[in-house]
Design an enzyme around this catalytic site. Structure first.
Site, mmCIF file in Angstrom:
data_model
loop_
_atom_site.group_PDB
_atom_site.id
_atom_site.type_symbol
_atom_site.label_atom_id
_atom_site.label_comp_id
_atom_site.label_asym_id
_atom_site.label_seq_id
_atom_site.Cartn_x
_atom_site.Cartn_y
_atom_site.Cartn_z
ATOM 1 N N SER A 141 0.843 -1.191 0.000
ATOM 2 C CA SER A 141 0.000 0.000 0.000
ATOM 3 C C SER A 141 0.877 1.238 0.000
ATOM 4 C CB SER A 141 -0.888 0.030 1.244
ATOM 5 O OG SER A 141 -1.574 1.271 1.363
ATOM 6 N N TYR A 154 -2.543 -0.057 10.207
ATOM 7 C CA TYR A 154 -2.505 -0.463 8.798
ATOM 8 C C TYR A 154 -1.177 -0.107 8.129
ATOM 9 C CZ TYR A 154 -4.203 -1.176 3.992
ATOM 10 O OH TYR A 154 -4.368 -1.595 2.696
#
Length: 261
Positions: A141, A154
């Protein structure tokens, strides 16, 4: 067909990016293992693939649970006689700061997003080695580099996943297994929509997000699946240990954390 007769495991493939990766690989000739914790969505994707002529099997899988992962690999090998490709895509997110994140929430996010790829790789890599090599693709990501406020667990997990990608590439190179990461920015998926819906003003946040997109749009699942197809195919036979950012150049424009609050 670029993946003819290859066997690919795609985790978290019951929806979103994982579903599109599975369908793209299937169209290119691969046999697909749908490794998904949600039985309803996983079964549907598997059925859709088989209806379109793709060989597929659904295995209910919790990637954070070692026994579940072992059983998933066993089913894949029994059903298709081996494994060539692993896509570590399964992910969850909790949008909270370090102070507000509970230990249980932290461990759950790390468990799925980082321990999951570790476990799936640990038990899949020996099977890929038996086939003479193959490909592992970790879905990272842009949050590993640039992120937003109140999103502690995250990015931590995704940053660790990119480091793991580089390390695995070193260990697995002698086995002719290449290990790479695809790093999306904002992609229109259920997980992304969940993130926006958690904000005080989702519409305003979405408009702000678009301001950071040089191409004037956020990514699509097809954008990410096509990048994964490159890493899964023989076209990337001498590419390993790399992280490909698929973001329409957005990460070059973001010079500070996005302040959505």
């Amino acid at each position: 067909m670029r993946l003819k007769d290859k066997v690919a495991i795609v985790t978290g493939s019951g929806q979103g990016i994982g579903e599109e990766i599975a369908k793209t690989f299937g169209r290119e000739g691969a046999k697909i293992v749908i490794a998904e914790i949600n039985e309803e969505t996983g079964s549907k994707v598997s059925d859709d693939l088989m209806s379109s002529g793709v060989e597929a099997v659904f295995v209910k899988t919790d990637v954070s649970d070692e026994q579940s992962v072992k059983e998933m690999v066993q089913v894949a090998v029994k059903h298709f006689d081996g494994i060539d490709i692993l896509v570590n895509n399964a992910a969850i997110a909790v949008r909270k700061s370090v102070v507000d994140t509970s230990l249980e929430e932290w461990q759950k996010v790390i468990g799925v997003n980082l321990t999951g790829p570790f476990l799936c790789s640990k038990y899949t890599l020996p099977e890929i080695t038996k086939r003479g090599g193959g490909s592992v693709i970790n879905i990272g990501s842009w949050h590993a580099d640039k992120t937003i406020t109140r999103f502690a667990s995250y990015p931590a997990a995704k940053g660790g996943l990119l480091a793991l990608t580089r390390q695995m590439a070193l260990d697995e190179g002698p086995h002719k297994i290449r290990v790479n990461a695809v790093c999306p920015s904002m992609v229109d998926t259920p997980l992304e929509r969940q993130t926006f819906s958690s904000l005080p003003d989702p519409d305003k946040a979405y408009e702000q997000a678009l301001d950071f997109q040089p191409m004037g749009r956020i990514g699509t699942v097809e954008d990410i699946a096509n990048a994964c197809l490159f890493f899964a195919s023989d076209e990337s036979v001498y590419v390993s240990g790399q992280s490909l950012v698929v973001d329409g150049a957005a990460i070059n424009k973001i010079a500070r954390p996005l302040m959505f609050d």
